[in-house]
Write an enzyme that holds these catalytic residues in place. Sequence first.
Site, PDB file in Angstrom:
ATOM      1  N   SER A   1     -24.528 -30.505  -1.685  1.00 25.94           N
ATOM      2  CA  SER A   1     -24.019 -30.239  -3.029  1.00 25.94           C
ATOM      3  C   SER A   1     -23.882 -28.753  -3.299  1.00 25.94           C
ATOM      4  O   SER A   1     -24.679 -27.938  -2.820  1.00 25.94           O
ATOM      5  CB  SER A   1     -24.960 -30.853  -4.067  1.00 25.94           C
ATOM      6  OG  SER A   1     -24.648 -30.421  -5.372  1.00 25.94           O
ATOM      7  N   LYS A   2     -22.876 -28.422  -4.102  1.00 29.03           N
ATOM      8  CA  LYS A   2     -22.675 -27.023  -4.484  1.00 29.03           C
ATOM      9  C   LYS A   2     -23.811 -26.524  -5.379  1.00 29.03           C
ATOM     10  O   LYS A   2     -23.967 -25.320  -5.582  1.00 29.03           O
ATOM     11  CB  LYS A   2     -21.329 -26.864  -5.200  1.00 29.03           C
ATOM     12  CG  LYS A   2     -21.193 -27.679  -6.474  1.00 29.03           C
ATOM     13  CD  LYS A   2     -19.798 -27.538  -7.059  1.00 29.03           C
ATOM     14  CE  LYS A   2     -19.628 -28.379  -8.317  1.00 29.03           C
ATOM     15  NZ  LYS A   2     -18.251 -28.281  -8.860  1.00 29.03           N
ATOM     16  N   ARG A   3     -24.630 -27.446  -5.895  1.00 26.29           N
ATOM     17  CA  ARG A   3     -25.755 -27.048  -6.736  1.00 26.29           C
ATOM     18  C   ARG A   3     -26.901 -26.445  -5.923  1.00 26.29           C
ATOM     19  O   ARG A   3     -27.850 -25.905  -6.499  1.00 26.29           O
ATOM     20  CB  ARG A   3     -26.261 -28.252  -7.538  1.00 26.29           C
ATOM     21  CG  ARG A   3     -25.269 -28.734  -8.588  1.00 26.29           C
ATOM     22  CD  ARG A   3     -25.806 -29.921  -9.367  1.00 26.29           C
ATOM     23  NE  ARG A   3     -24.866 -30.354 -10.393  1.00 26.29           N
ATOM     24  CZ  ARG A   3     -24.826 -29.892 -11.622  1.00 26.29           C
ATOM     25  NH1 ARG A   3     -25.688 -28.957 -11.988  1.00 26.29           N
ATOM     26  NH2 ARG A   3     -23.943 -30.332 -12.496  1.00 26.29           N
ATOM     27  N   GLU A   4     -26.832 -26.556  -4.603  1.00 24.07           N
ATOM     28  CA  GLU A   4     -27.899 -25.997  -3.774  1.00 24.07           C
ATOM     29  C   GLU A   4     -27.983 -24.478  -3.907  1.00 24.07           C
ATOM     30  O   GLU A   4     -29.074 -23.903  -3.842  1.00 24.07           O
ATOM     31  CB  GLU A   4     -27.683 -26.368  -2.303  1.00 24.07           C
ATOM     32  CG  GLU A   4     -27.964 -27.832  -1.989  1.00 24.07           C
ATOM     33  CD  GLU A   4     -27.916 -28.115  -0.502  1.00 24.07           C
ATOM     34  OE1 GLU A   4     -28.437 -27.302   0.282  1.00 24.07           O
ATOM     35  OE2 GLU A   4     -27.335 -29.149  -0.118  1.00 24.07           O
TER      36      GLU A   4
ATOM     37  N   PRO B   1     -27.153 -22.387  -6.659  1.00 19.83           N
ATOM     38  CA  PRO B   1     -27.889 -21.957  -7.864  1.00 19.83           C
ATOM     39  C   PRO B   1     -29.351 -22.407  -7.853  1.00 19.83           C
ATOM     40  O   PRO B   1     -30.224 -21.688  -8.348  1.00 19.83           O
ATOM     41  CB  PRO B   1     -27.105 -22.603  -9.018  1.00 19.83           C
ATOM     42  CG  PRO B   1     -26.238 -23.636  -8.411  1.00 19.83           C
ATOM     43  CD  PRO B   1     -25.958 -23.175  -7.021  1.00 19.83           C
TER      44      PRO B   1
END
Length: 550
Positions: free
Chosen positions: A255-258, A260
């Site tokens: 996930s691209k949330r990794e 932040p």
Amino acid sequence: MPQKVVTRFAPSPTGYLHVGGARTALFNWLWAKRNNGTFILRIEDTDQKRNTPTATQQVMDDLRWLGITWDEGPEVGGPNGPYLQSERMDTYEKYIKQLLDEKKAYYCFETTEELGALREEAEADKKGFAYQRPEVFPSFEDARKAREEGRPVTVRFAVPQDKPIVVHDLIRGEISFNPNEVSDFIIQKSDGFPTYNFACVIDDYLMKVTHIIRGQEHLNNTPGQQSLWLALGFDNLPKYVHMSVTISESGGKLSKRERPATLKKAIKAMQDVDLDNLANVGGISRTDIEDFLAGKSIPDMPIINTIAEYLKVPLPEINIVDFSKSGYLPETLVNFLALLGWNPGDDREIMKIEELIEAFDVSRLTKSNSLFDRQKLISFNTEHLKMVESDKLIGYVKAYLKEIDSPVLQADDETLLRIIKLCEGARTLADIDRKSRFLFIDDDKIEYDEKSVKKVLLKSNGLENLAIVRDRLAAMEELSEHAIEQMLRGLAEEKQVGLGKVAQPLRVALCGSTVSLPIFDSVQLLTKERTLARIDKTIHNVKEQANTGD
């Protein structure tokens, strides 16, 4: 006569190209190439609040960096344009009207709050929310009056309820869906723009798409989209392929949330962090920083990247641009992504693009999840760095150095080629930059790694050996690699120590750390004058540090 293969990649331009999206694009591109077909790039930009022109350009730049070019699409054109959905509104309106006229769709007037209350009611009754279709569909006049009253007017598709919806997936077989579990979904929003589930069906039909290869997470969208396709009277239903999920090494979906999440964890672990300063670095307010740390919001990715770079916090690569900035080759990413959920049917792993095209077949896609193994990716990159022709590799190195604004850009092609050869076995382009950067930094700007100074210069007579090396270099008329090597090996024999005991102090003096090009070449490339100046500075600084007890 068999139908010509047509595939498409249809990203929503809300940010950078994620590796998951890149894999989807790659599989569609490979299948089109394998069959001498057509690969279309279509931009699904109907979400006016989230889409940006810069994101659209970034997606196209990232695809081109990977070598994925499109036969039809933005900046290329083609017979089925426009290729931005925001420019196809008249087309969508035509089919919305057809469905309304045929009583296969209907107007709705609920507000966001009213829909929220219905969902809460369903949750309280422990039921899944499904929009209740009215017995009598509202008329055009009803819709007009609702708009005049300031109510939102949307259009929903009436999903046929007469029989199960059977989806034929090329790798998963037949999947049957109960129509009662497929809620009537919105096909036109209150702002007049179509939804994804509607626009993609219209465009896939008009663009003659034959194969829809996409992520497993879209499988639940397929029964509704297929029902819509048939309700519109379209023929040649496309073949569906739903790819397996790629998971990260932590076990969750990649996930691209990794990125932040990693930054937030690092900031929280730091002591006495100046939040006002971080806000200033990121160009946001202190409240934005506090909300981020509290988990209430996430700043845009460029802000996350800027703050992480300032704090020197390494972030996991998630988007294609991240891998580019980390020094990976496009050939590596293409090779690596192709093997996530697909295999060529033999033991091959390191493959050129021509080999991937020749071997690619959707029948060899797997149902099981694939692991995004970063160590394997590094191994792939090491191999591809060996395989790339010198001229092409110089081009890649220059582009990378420009992207990270490296001082190594000052090197001419001859010097750069020599540096590349000296870095044989490098894992990434970043290794080449890291090992050679010291050559192009001013002598008084060298930063010394504290651990290297303590381990190499302050122990085992490191400083004493460095002083002897300095005098012998000063006495040498010729600073060839051979002459430097003979001098250092001779000194090591005199001292009855390993070569490292005399070479490593010199390396730290020249580079600030124990990582550099081969030491003999480092001295020769740096020149005698600059080598002596750096040694003198190092001896002075270390002695001063030792005297002050720092």
